[in-house]
Enzyme design. Structure first.
Site, mmCIF file in Angstrom:
data_model
loop_
_atom_site.group_PDB
_atom_site.id
_atom_site.type_symbol
_atom_site.label_atom_id
_atom_site.label_comp_id
_atom_site.label_asym_id
_atom_site.label_seq_id
_atom_site.Cartn_x
_atom_site.Cartn_y
_atom_site.Cartn_z
ATOM 1 N N ASN A 192 10.603 -9.409 6.105
ATOM 2 C CA ASN A 192 11.920 -9.216 6.746
ATOM 3 C C ASN A 192 11.768 -9.220 8.271
ATOM 4 O O ASN A 192 11.006 -8.418 8.817
ATOM 5 C CB ASN A 192 12.541 -7.896 6.291
ATOM 6 C CG ASN A 192 12.978 -7.936 4.833
ATOM 7 O OD1 ASN A 192 12.359 -8.601 4.000
ATOM 8 N ND2 ASN A 192 14.048 -7.238 4.523
ATOM 9 N N ASP A 214 20.511 -1.790 -3.919
ATOM 10 C CA ASP A 214 19.210 -1.551 -3.275
ATOM 11 C C ASP A 214 18.428 -2.845 -3.070
ATOM 12 O O ASP A 214 17.579 -2.934 -2.183
ATOM 13 C CB ASP A 214 18.352 -0.628 -4.158
ATOM 14 C CG ASP A 214 18.567 0.842 -3.836
ATOM 15 O OD1 ASP A 214 19.128 1.150 -2.764
ATOM 16 O OD2 ASP A 214 18.167 1.678 -4.665
ATOM 17 N N LYS A 246 14.227 -21.726 -1.110
ATOM 18 C CA LYS A 246 12.997 -21.602 -0.307
ATOM 19 C C LYS A 246 11.759 -22.028 -1.113
ATOM 20 O O LYS A 246 10.827 -22.630 -0.568
ATOM 21 C CB LYS A 246 12.855 -20.168 0.214
ATOM 22 C CG LYS A 246 13.881 -19.818 1.292
ATOM 23 C CD LYS A 246 13.678 -20.664 2.537
ATOM 24 C CE LYS A 246 14.609 -20.326 3.670
ATOM 25 N NZ LYS A 246 14.424 -21.199 4.850
ATOM 26 N N HIS A 265 17.205 -23.985 16.621
ATOM 27 C CA HIS A 265 16.811 -23.272 17.854
ATOM 28 C C HIS A 265 17.844 -22.245 18.295
ATOM 29 O O HIS A 265 17.543 -21.380 19.105
ATOM 30 C CB HIS A 265 16.550 -24.270 18.978
ATOM 31 C CG HIS A 265 17.805 -24.816 19.578
ATOM 32 N ND1 HIS A 265 18.616 -25.685 18.890
ATOM 33 C CD2 HIS A 265 18.393 -24.606 20.783
ATOM 34 C CE1 HIS A 265 19.660 -25.995 19.651
ATOM 35 N NE2 HIS A 265 19.535 -25.352 20.797
ATOM 36 N N ARG A 266 19.065 -22.325 17.785
ATOM 37 C CA ARG A 266 20.086 -21.332 18.161
ATOM 38 C C ARG A 266 19.962 -20.060 17.316
ATOM 39 O O ARG A 266 20.613 -19.059 17.595
ATOM 40 C CB ARG A 266 21.496 -21.918 17.977
ATOM 41 C CG ARG A 266 21.839 -23.021 18.972
ATOM 42 C CD ARG A 266 22.735 -22.460 20.080
ATOM 43 N NE ARG A 266 22.982 -23.425 21.134
ATOM 44 C CZ ARG A 266 24.050 -24.211 21.211
ATOM 45 N NH1 ARG A 266 24.953 -24.166 20.263
ATOM 46 N NH2 ARG A 266 24.212 -25.024 22.235
ATOM 47 N N SER A 290 10.570 -17.278 3.091
ATOM 48 C CA SER A 290 10.972 -15.868 3.053
ATOM 49 C C SER A 290 10.170 -15.135 1.971
ATOM 50 O O SER A 290 9.784 -15.739 0.968
ATOM 51 C CB SER A 290 12.454 -15.786 2.715
ATOM 52 O OG SER A 290 12.796 -14.477 2.308
ATOM 53 N N SER A 291 10.009 -13.833 2.157
ATOM 54 C CA SER A 291 9.276 -13.039 1.162
ATOM 55 C C SER A 291 10.052 -12.916 -0.152
ATOM 56 O O SER A 291 9.486 -12.496 -1.163
ATOM 57 C CB SER A 291 8.980 -11.639 1.708
ATOM 58 O OG SER A 291 10.185 -10.973 2.000
ATOM 59 N N CYS A 292 11.336 -13.292 -0.153
ATOM 60 C CA CYS A 292 12.109 -13.169 -1.399
ATOM 61 C C CYS A 292 11.761 -14.266 -2.406
ATOM 62 O O CYS A 292 12.298 -14.269 -3.515
ATOM 63 C CB CYS A 292 13.598 -13.137 -1.125
ATOM 64 S SG CYS A 292 14.233 -14.677 -0.501
ATOM 65 N N GLY A 316 14.217 -19.698 15.366
ATOM 66 C CA GLY A 316 14.041 -20.955 16.097
ATOM 67 C C GLY A 316 14.007 -20.723 17.611
ATOM 68 O O GLY A 316 13.211 -21.333 18.331
ATOM 69 N N HIS A 336 21.206 -8.349 8.148
ATOM 70 C CA HIS A 336 20.121 -7.619 7.501
ATOM 71 C C HIS A 336 20.179 -6.147 7.917
ATOM 72 O O HIS A 336 20.927 -5.774 8.814
ATOM 73 C CB HIS A 336 18.768 -8.240 7.878
ATOM 74 C CG HIS A 336 18.556 -9.588 7.278
ATOM 75 N ND1 HIS A 336 18.748 -10.749 7.988
ATOM 76 C CD2 HIS A 336 18.201 -9.974 6.040
ATOM 77 C CE1 HIS A 336 18.505 -11.789 7.199
ATOM 78 N NE2 HIS A 336 18.172 -11.348 6.011
ATOM 79 N N TRP A 349 23.481 2.009 3.249
ATOM 80 C CA TRP A 349 23.703 1.476 1.897
ATOM 81 C C TRP A 349 22.538 1.816 0.966
ATOM 82 O O TRP A 349 21.370 1.821 1.381
ATOM 83 C CB TRP A 349 23.819 -0.048 1.931
ATOM 84 C CG TRP A 349 25.001 -0.579 2.668
ATOM 85 C CD1 TRP A 349 26.013 0.147 3.239
ATOM 86 C CD2 TRP A 349 25.274 -1.959 2.939
ATOM 87 N NE1 TRP A 349 26.904 -0.711 3.833
ATOM 88 C CE2 TRP A 349 26.479 -1.995 3.667
ATOM 89 C CE3 TRP A 349 24.630 -3.151 2.638
ATOM 90 C CZ2 TRP A 349 27.042 -3.192 4.098
ATOM 91 C CZ3 TRP A 349 25.181 -4.346 3.059
ATOM 92 C CH2 TRP A 349 26.384 -4.362 3.781
ATOM 93 N N TYR A 385 19.073 -18.166 -2.863
ATOM 94 C CA TYR A 385 18.356 -18.401 -1.604
ATOM 95 C C TYR A 385 16.861 -18.572 -1.873
ATOM 96 O O TYR A 385 16.208 -19.477 -1.325
ATOM 97 C CB TYR A 385 18.601 -17.205 -0.684
ATOM 98 C CG TYR A 385 17.881 -17.228 0.636
ATOM 99 C CD1 TYR A 385 18.287 -18.078 1.656
ATOM 100 C CD2 TYR A 385 16.799 -16.384 0.880
ATOM 101 C CE1 TYR A 385 17.638 -18.081 2.876
ATOM 102 C CE2 TYR A 385 16.139 -16.385 2.090
ATOM 103 C CZ TYR A 385 16.567 -17.237 3.099
ATOM 104 O OH TYR A 385 15.915 -17.242 4.302
#
Ligand code: GFB
Length: 322
Positions: free
Chosen positions: A165, A278, A140, A11-12, A107-109, A16, A179, A202, A136
């Site tokens: 994202n 990239d 997931k 939640h922090r 995540s979409s990754c 969350g 991000h 970047w 990561y």
């Protein structure tokens, strides 16, 4: 359902925190939260003890080790280990304690680096992952499969949502580990404050990304959580159970930088640092599963960035390492 005792893990964090606000707005009156100091989710015995004594009826699993392309590349061991630990501990302990409904946030990754665009849920495990965030992503993917396995073996109702994202109030504005949206917001803001003639972005500026405001993600999460089991099952499969959450619209990093300049009032030059990675060339979600269920994103990127910039100016210290 809104009278249930609900645990929001994480939640922090940005997501969350937004889920807690959404639940409160909808009238959920029994929301349980624990800070990291009160409960370290990477410690199995502590998590099991917590669940055993709490009478939790539903869980939102929004706790995770997260960061942008540089953080993922710099701390791969932390990203895979801590995410696996958190997921195994929370999902395993929830099951042991008899919790029937859980929502896991991914995540979409999770999708292959070169998945056909837009990416459908069925693209999972069809090709190699993007190397900058593979550890990561593997964690997931394991989270999705943990949920599905408990459903298949024990008849649980553990669901998964895969956000594109995310950005918004409560984000991490660390200069290197964040991000792209908080990173650029901070850099453009500082350039305006210090009258700097140049801002560095970047990579090549050509990667395409889809961005979702965290309040939309929180709304989608609670929407999916509240679906009747038959409605969820009608749109998913036992071994392809996750649901994409996004806007269905993407833009290049160069376009994002232009919009960021407008939002922050920056008028100087933008230069691209091609020595920085990239990442994936494009990550656009195919969101018809969720649309067919009856949910769509509300925030435009321009409004969402303006909202986030308001928040950032009120919270200029909003950055943590990862
Ligand atoms: O947001 P970001 O780190 O996430 O980077 P990913 C998106 C794009 O923005 C990349 C570029 O092409 C970056 O090179 N970019 C330009 C910048 N300037 C900056 C900057 O100052 N900071 C950052 N961070 N990027 C993450 C994954 O990948 O996506 C995570 O690493 C997670 O695991 C997240 O899945 C959603 O989209 O490349």
């Amino acid at each position: 359902m809104r009278g249930q005792r609900v645990f929001v893990a994480g939640h922090r964090g940005m997501v969350g925190g937004a889920i807690v606000r959404r639940l409160q707005a909808l009238g959920y009156g029994d929301i349980v939260v624990r800070s990291h100091a009160e409960l370290d989710l990477t410690r199995q015995a502590d998590v099991e003890r917590f669940f055993a004594g709490q009478g939790i009826e539903a869980v939102f699993l929004a706790a995770a080790k997260v960061g942008g392309i540089h953080a993922n590349h710099s701390y791969p061991a932390d990203f895979i280990l801590q995410n696996l630990q958190i997921q195994c501990n929370v999902i395993g302990a929830a099951h042991q304690a008899g919790v029937q409904r859980l929502l896991f946030l991914g995540s979409s990754c999770i999708y292959p680096r070169l998945a056909p665009q837009p990416m459908t849920e069925a693209a999972l495990l069809t090709g190699p992952l993007e190397p900058t965030n593979e550890p990561y992503a593997i964690a997931k993917i394991a989270g999705i499969k943990l949920c599905e396995s408990f459903n298949r073996q024990f008849g649980r109702d553990y669901r998964s949502v895969m956000p594109t994202n995310l950005y918004g109030p409560g984000d991490n504005f660390h200069p290197e580990n964040s991000h792209v949206i908080p990173a650029l917001m901070r850099r453009f803001h500082q350039a305006v404050q210090n009258d700097e003639p140049e801002v560095v972005v970047w990579g090549s500026g050509t990667p395409l990304r889809e961005f979702l405001h965290v309040d939309d993600m929180a709304a989608a999460s609670v929407f999916v959580h509240e679906l009747a089991p038959a409605a969820y099952q009608a749109h998913t499969e036992p071994m392809l159970s996750h649901i994409n959450v996004g806007t269905g619209v993407d833009c290049s990093i160069a376009e994002l930088a232009r919009t960021m300049a407008q939002v922050t009032g920056y008028r100087g030059r933008v230069v691209f640092d091609a020595t920085k990675p990239d990442g994936a060339p494009r990550k656009l979600m195919e969101v018809s599963r969720l649309a067919d269920m009856g949910w769509r994103a509300q925030w435009s990127l321009a409004d969402g960035l303006a909202d986030t910039y308001r928040w950032y100016r009120e919270h200029p210290q909003a950055h943590r390492a990862v």
